[in-house]
Design a protein around this motif. Structure first.
Motif, mmCIF file in Angstrom:
data_model
loop_
_atom_site.group_PDB
_atom_site.id
_atom_site.type_symbol
_atom_site.label_atom_id
_atom_site.label_comp_id
_atom_site.label_asym_id
_atom_site.label_seq_id
_atom_site.Cartn_x
_atom_site.Cartn_y
_atom_site.Cartn_z
ATOM 1 N N VAL A 120 2.820 9.916 7.982
ATOM 2 C CA VAL A 120 2.892 8.495 8.342
ATOM 3 C C VAL A 120 1.579 8.058 8.964
ATOM 4 C CG1 VAL A 120 3.983 6.828 9.892
ATOM 5 C CG2 VAL A 120 5.396 8.460 8.646
ATOM 6 N N GLN A 121 1.098 8.832 9.931
ATOM 7 C CA GLN A 121 -0.149 8.489 10.613
ATOM 8 C C GLN A 121 -1.323 8.479 9.637
ATOM 9 O OE1 GLN A 121 -0.794 10.524 14.277
ATOM 10 N NE2 GLN A 121 -2.899 9.843 14.455
ATOM 11 N N ASN A 122 -1.397 9.483 8.765
ATOM 12 C CA ASN A 122 -2.495 9.542 7.789
ATOM 13 C C ASN A 122 -2.462 8.352 6.833
ATOM 14 O OD1 ASN A 122 -3.492 11.925 8.877
ATOM 15 N ND2 ASN A 122 -2.406 13.225 7.416
ATOM 16 N N ALA A 123 -1.269 7.998 6.355
ATOM 17 C CA ALA A 123 -1.145 6.863 5.439
ATOM 18 C C ALA A 123 -1.546 5.564 6.139
ATOM 19 C CB ALA A 123 0.285 6.764 4.904
ATOM 20 N N PHE A 124 -1.123 5.402 7.376
ATOM 21 C CA PHE A 124 -1.475 4.192 8.122
ATOM 22 C C PHE A 124 -2.983 4.114 8.346
ATOM 23 C CE2 PHE A 124 -2.218 1.806 12.024
ATOM 24 C CZ PHE A 124 -1.610 0.613 11.691
ATOM 25 N N GLU A 125 -3.588 5.221 8.754
ATOM 26 C CA GLU A 125 -5.036 5.242 8.975
ATOM 27 C C GLU A 125 -5.797 4.987 7.679
ATOM 28 O OE1 GLU A 125 -5.831 8.926 11.031
ATOM 29 O OE2 GLU A 125 -4.923 8.166 12.888
ATOM 30 N N GLU A 126 -5.291 5.513 6.575
ATOM 31 C CA GLU A 126 -5.911 5.266 5.266
ATOM 32 C C GLU A 126 -5.836 3.780 4.911
ATOM 33 O OE1 GLU A 126 -5.240 6.494 0.572
ATOM 34 O OE2 GLU A 126 -4.166 7.597 2.126
ATOM 35 N N PHE A 127 -4.675 3.167 5.176
ATOM 36 C CA PHE A 127 -4.513 1.741 4.907
ATOM 37 C C PHE A 127 -5.501 0.920 5.735
ATOM 38 C CE2 PHE A 127 -2.646 -2.255 6.450
ATOM 39 C CZ PHE A 127 -2.637 -2.971 5.261
ATOM 40 N N PHE A 181 0.825 -1.204 0.000
ATOM 41 C CA PHE A 181 0.000 0.000 0.000
ATOM 42 C C PHE A 181 0.865 1.262 0.000
ATOM 43 C CE2 PHE A 181 -2.282 3.331 2.337
ATOM 44 C CZ PHE A 181 -3.473 3.395 1.632
ATOM 45 N N LEU A 182 1.989 1.218 0.729
ATOM 46 C CA LEU A 182 2.852 2.394 0.849
ATOM 47 C C LEU A 182 3.845 2.542 -0.298
ATOM 48 C CD1 LEU A 182 3.641 2.205 4.669
ATOM 49 C CD2 LEU A 182 2.027 3.740 3.516
ATOM 50 N N ALA A 183 3.998 1.503 -1.102
ATOM 51 C CA ALA A 183 4.978 1.532 -2.193
ATOM 52 C C ALA A 183 4.729 2.742 -3.093
ATOM 53 C CB ALA A 183 4.903 0.246 -3.001
ATOM 54 N N GLY A 184 5.777 3.499 -3.310
ATOM 55 C CA GLY A 184 5.699 4.652 -4.199
ATOM 56 C C GLY A 184 5.179 5.927 -3.572
ATOM 57 N N LYS A 185 4.681 5.854 -2.331
ATOM 58 C CA LYS A 185 4.182 7.067 -1.670
ATOM 59 C C LYS A 185 5.347 7.814 -1.030
ATOM 60 C CE LYS A 185 -0.293 5.057 -0.511
ATOM 61 N NZ LYS A 185 -1.413 5.762 -0.943
ATOM 62 N N LYS A 186 5.308 9.118 -1.085
ATOM 63 C CA LYS A 186 6.324 9.944 -0.425
ATOM 64 C C LYS A 186 5.752 10.394 0.910
ATOM 65 C CE LYS A 186 8.549 11.547 -4.590
ATOM 66 N NZ LYS A 186 9.888 11.095 -4.537
ATOM 67 N N ILE A 187 6.420 9.984 1.976
ATOM 68 C CA ILE A 187 5.956 10.304 3.324
ATOM 69 C C ILE A 187 7.101 10.982 4.052
ATOM 70 C CG2 ILE A 187 5.104 9.327 5.484
ATOM 71 C CD1 ILE A 187 3.900 7.055 3.803
ATOM 72 N N ASN A 188 6.912 12.277 4.365
ATOM 73 C CA ASN A 188 8.004 13.077 4.916
ATOM 74 C C ASN A 188 7.806 13.502 6.367
ATOM 75 O OD1 ASN A 188 8.854 12.885 2.298
ATOM 76 N ND2 ASN A 188 8.363 14.989 1.760
ATOM 77 N N THR A 189 6.607 13.340 6.888
ATOM 78 C CA THR A 189 6.344 13.825 8.246
ATOM 79 C C THR A 189 5.644 12.752 9.067
ATOM 80 O OG1 THR A 189 4.140 14.682 7.714
ATOM 81 C CG2 THR A 189 6.019 16.185 7.360
ATOM 82 N N GLN A 190 5.677 12.935 10.379
ATOM 83 C CA GLN A 190 4.971 12.026 11.287
ATOM 84 C C GLN A 190 3.477 12.022 10.976
ATOM 85 O OE1 GLN A 190 6.172 9.924 13.564
ATOM 86 N NE2 GLN A 190 4.174 9.264 14.234
ATOM 87 N N GLU A 191 2.931 13.199 10.687
ATOM 88 C CA GLU A 191 1.507 13.303 10.356
ATOM 89 C C GLU A 191 1.185 12.522 9.078
ATOM 90 O OE1 GLU A 191 -1.957 16.654 9.502
ATOM 91 O OE2 GLU A 191 0.124 17.300 9.802
#
Length: 135
Positions: free
Chosen positions: A94-101, A82-92
């Protein structure tokens, strides 16, 4: 950044608060279950005390087995994809991507993954320490 017992205990409080709000049946059972490995922050006396305070039951975990590595479980492999190819630069982020997953997965996804654990444990026991082939 290293995870400390203080940080892990704070996270346990946060998780239990969210569970109480979102899934009260899981928190109101006689002893909610927690599966974690034996990393130092997880076995520190402070953490053990916090787990007792929260009324959690910890499932036993082998010291280490490559066959039981968390990255091999369905959840983490799917999260990785799910995270492959996404650019994640901040703690927020990371949290948003995890919650979306998590929100994108049906309840059956989590139930299926948890139900596979005892089968993996049994295979490790039966192999008497030999590595298992991935399926």
């Amino acid at each position: 950044m290293s995870i400390t017992a203080d940080m892990y205990c704070e996270e346990l409080n946060t998780i239990m608060g969210k569970l109480a709000h979102l899934q009260p049946a899981l928190v109101n059972r006689s002893a909610p279950l927690l599966l974690h490995d034996n990393a130092q922050p997880h076995i520190a006396q402070q953490t053990v005390s916090k787990i007792q305070e929260l009324g959690l039951e910890v499932l036993r975990h082998s010291p280490y087995s490559p066959d039981l590595a968390p990255t091999d479980f369905d959840f983490f492999q799917n999260l990785y994809n799910f995270l492959a190819g996404k650019k994640i630069n901040t703690q927020e982020a990371v949290q948003n991507a995890f919650e979306e997953f998590v929100a994108s997965r049906p309840a059956e996804f989590f139930k299926k993954g948890i139900n596979k654990l005892p089968l993996r444990w049994q295979k490790c026991i039966e192999s008497m320490g030999n590595y298992l082939k991935k399926k």
